[in-house]
Design a protein around this motif. Structure first.
Motif, mmCIF file in Angstrom:
data_model
loop_
_atom_site.group_PDB
_atom_site.id
_atom_site.type_symbol
_atom_site.label_atom_id
_atom_site.label_comp_id
_atom_site.label_asym_id
_atom_site.label_seq_id
_atom_site.Cartn_x
_atom_site.Cartn_y
_atom_site.Cartn_z
ATOM 1 N N VAL A 179 0.855 -1.183 0.000
ATOM 2 C CA VAL A 179 0.000 0.000 0.000
ATOM 3 C C VAL A 179 0.895 1.239 0.000
ATOM 4 C CG1 VAL A 179 -1.752 1.300 1.282
ATOM 5 C CG2 VAL A 179 -1.811 -1.218 1.270
ATOM 6 N N PHE A 180 0.508 2.217 -0.821
ATOM 7 C CA PHE A 180 1.225 3.489 -0.900
ATOM 8 C C PHE A 180 0.269 4.618 -0.529
ATOM 9 C CE2 PHE A 180 3.466 0.596 -3.612
ATOM 10 C CZ PHE A 180 4.794 0.846 -3.297
ATOM 11 N N GLU A 181 0.792 5.612 0.161
ATOM 12 C CA GLU A 181 0.008 6.761 0.626
ATOM 13 C C GLU A 181 -0.058 7.810 -0.484
ATOM 14 O OE1 GLU A 181 -1.262 7.122 3.829
ATOM 15 O OE2 GLU A 181 -0.476 5.219 4.567
ATOM 16 N N ARG A 209 -4.113 6.740 -6.878
ATOM 17 C CA ARG A 209 -3.806 5.755 -7.913
ATOM 18 C C ARG A 209 -3.218 6.386 -9.179
ATOM 19 N NH1 ARG A 209 -8.271 1.618 -10.276
ATOM 20 N NH2 ARG A 209 -9.305 3.556 -10.833
ATOM 21 N N GLU A 244 -7.323 1.654 -5.757
ATOM 22 C CA GLU A 244 -7.386 2.834 -4.891
ATOM 23 C C GLU A 244 -8.498 2.684 -3.864
ATOM 24 O OE1 GLU A 244 -6.803 7.568 -5.130
ATOM 25 O OE2 GLU A 244 -8.039 6.705 -6.708
ATOM 26 N N LYS A 301 -5.459 6.047 -0.946
ATOM 27 C CA LYS A 301 -4.247 5.220 -0.943
ATOM 28 C C LYS A 301 -4.324 4.245 -2.115
ATOM 29 C CE LYS A 301 -3.904 5.299 4.081
ATOM 30 N NZ LYS A 301 -3.841 4.483 5.304
ATOM 31 N N THR A 302 -3.162 3.757 -2.532
ATOM 32 C CA THR A 302 -3.105 2.829 -3.654
ATOM 33 C C THR A 302 -2.423 1.540 -3.228
ATOM 34 O OG1 THR A 302 -2.970 4.667 -5.199
ATOM 35 C CG2 THR A 302 -2.305 2.500 -6.024
ATOM 36 N N THR A 303 -3.096 0.441 -3.488
ATOM 37 C CA THR A 303 -2.489 -0.873 -3.292
ATOM 38 C C THR A 303 -2.033 -1.378 -4.656
ATOM 39 O OG1 THR A 303 -3.942 -1.379 -1.427
ATOM 40 C CG2 THR A 303 -2.848 -3.259 -2.508
ATOM 41 N N ASP A 308 8.160 4.931 -2.129
ATOM 42 C CA ASP A 308 7.453 5.636 -1.062
ATOM 43 C C ASP A 308 8.050 7.031 -0.845
ATOM 44 O OD1 ASP A 308 5.206 4.937 0.373
ATOM 45 O OD2 ASP A 308 6.291 3.907 1.953
ATOM 46 N N SER A 357 6.312 10.761 -1.736
ATOM 47 C CA SER A 357 6.127 11.794 -0.712
ATOM 48 C C SER A 357 6.748 13.122 -1.155
ATOM 49 C CB SER A 357 6.685 11.348 0.635
ATOM 50 O OG SER A 357 8.085 11.295 0.608
ATOM 51 N N GLN A 412 4.310 14.745 -4.230
ATOM 52 C CA GLN A 412 2.889 15.055 -3.966
ATOM 53 C C GLN A 412 2.718 16.488 -3.542
ATOM 54 O OE1 GLN A 412 0.095 12.069 -2.377
ATOM 55 N NE2 GLN A 412 1.962 11.064 -1.694
#
Length: 174
Positions: free
Chosen positions: A24-26, A29, A128, A132-134, A167, A171, A174
Motif C-alpha cells: 500500500v502506498f500513501e 492511484r 485505490e 491510498k493505492t495498493t 514511497d 512523498s 505530492q
C-alpha cells in the motif's frame, strides 16, 4: 515457499509458479500509476537502495519496449558495487490507471536477452481506496525452478527496497 511474509509493509506469497507481492502506498492511484509509466519518474526511484537506473528506451504502449540498466553506486554493498543489472520489458496490456501487464527479461548491457535467466510475465493491478493505492503484482514464471531462482537471487528484498524508494519519491512529488 508458500507462507505469507511481511517485510517493510510488503506482503508476499507464492502460489504455484507465481510470486505475488502487495504493498500500500500513501498516494492516489493516478499518481502511483504515472510513476510506472513515465521514464523520468522511473529513473528517479526504480531499483533497490544504492542503485541508480538509466532508462535507455521506454515506449509505454501495447508491444512497446522498455530498456533499462541499474548500476550499484553504493560502495558499502561490497561486491555489488559497480555491478550492472539490465532488463527489457515488453508491454502486453495497459489500462490507465488500473493495470499493466508485461514480460520482463534479464539482458546484458547491450540489451540482448540472457536465455539462461528466467522470463517473467508480470501483471500489476493498481487499486485505490480512501486516497491510498495498493499495488498487487503477480509474477508468473514458466517453472517452479525459475521462480525459486529469482527468489534466491533476492527479488523480494530488492522489491522491498525499491518500494521504500518509491514511497520516498511519492512523498516528495505530492
Amino acid at each position: 515457499m508458500s507462507e505469507n511474509k511481511s517485510v517493510n509493509k510488503l506482503v508476499t506469497r507464492v502460489e504455484g509458479r507465481e510470486l505475488i507481492i502487495e504493498r500500500v502506498f500513501e498516494a492516489p492511484r493516478e499518481l502511483v500509476f504515472s510513476v510506472f509509466s513515465d521514464p523520468v519518474h522511473l529513473a528517479a526511484w526504480w531499483g533497490p537502495q544504492g542503485w541508480e537506473t538509466e532508462v535507455h528506451e521506454m515506449d509505454f504502449k501495447i508491444n512497446g519496449v522498455w530498456l533499462y540498466c541499474m548500476t550499484c553506486v553504493d560502495k558499502n554493498q561490497g561486491d555489488f558495487f559497480g555491478m550492472k543489472s539490465c532488463g527489457k520489458a515488453v508491454y502486453h496490456e495497459i489500462v490507465v490507471p488500473e493495470k499493466i501487464v508485461y514480460t520482463d527479461m534479464f539482458t546484458d548491457t547491450d540489451y540482448n536477452v540472457l536465455p539462461e535467466m528466467p522470463e517473467t510475465v508480470v501483471k500489476m493491478d493498481f487499486l485505490e481506496k480512501e486516497g491510498k493505492t495498493t499495488i498487487i503484482t503477480r509474477s508468473q514464471f514458466s517453472t517452479a525452478e525459475a521462480l525459486k531462482q529469482v527468489v534466491d537471487m533476492g527479488a523480494v528484498q530488492g522489491v522491498s527496497s525499491q518500494y521504500e524508494r518509491l514511497d520516498n519519491y511519492l512523498s516528495h512529488i505530492q
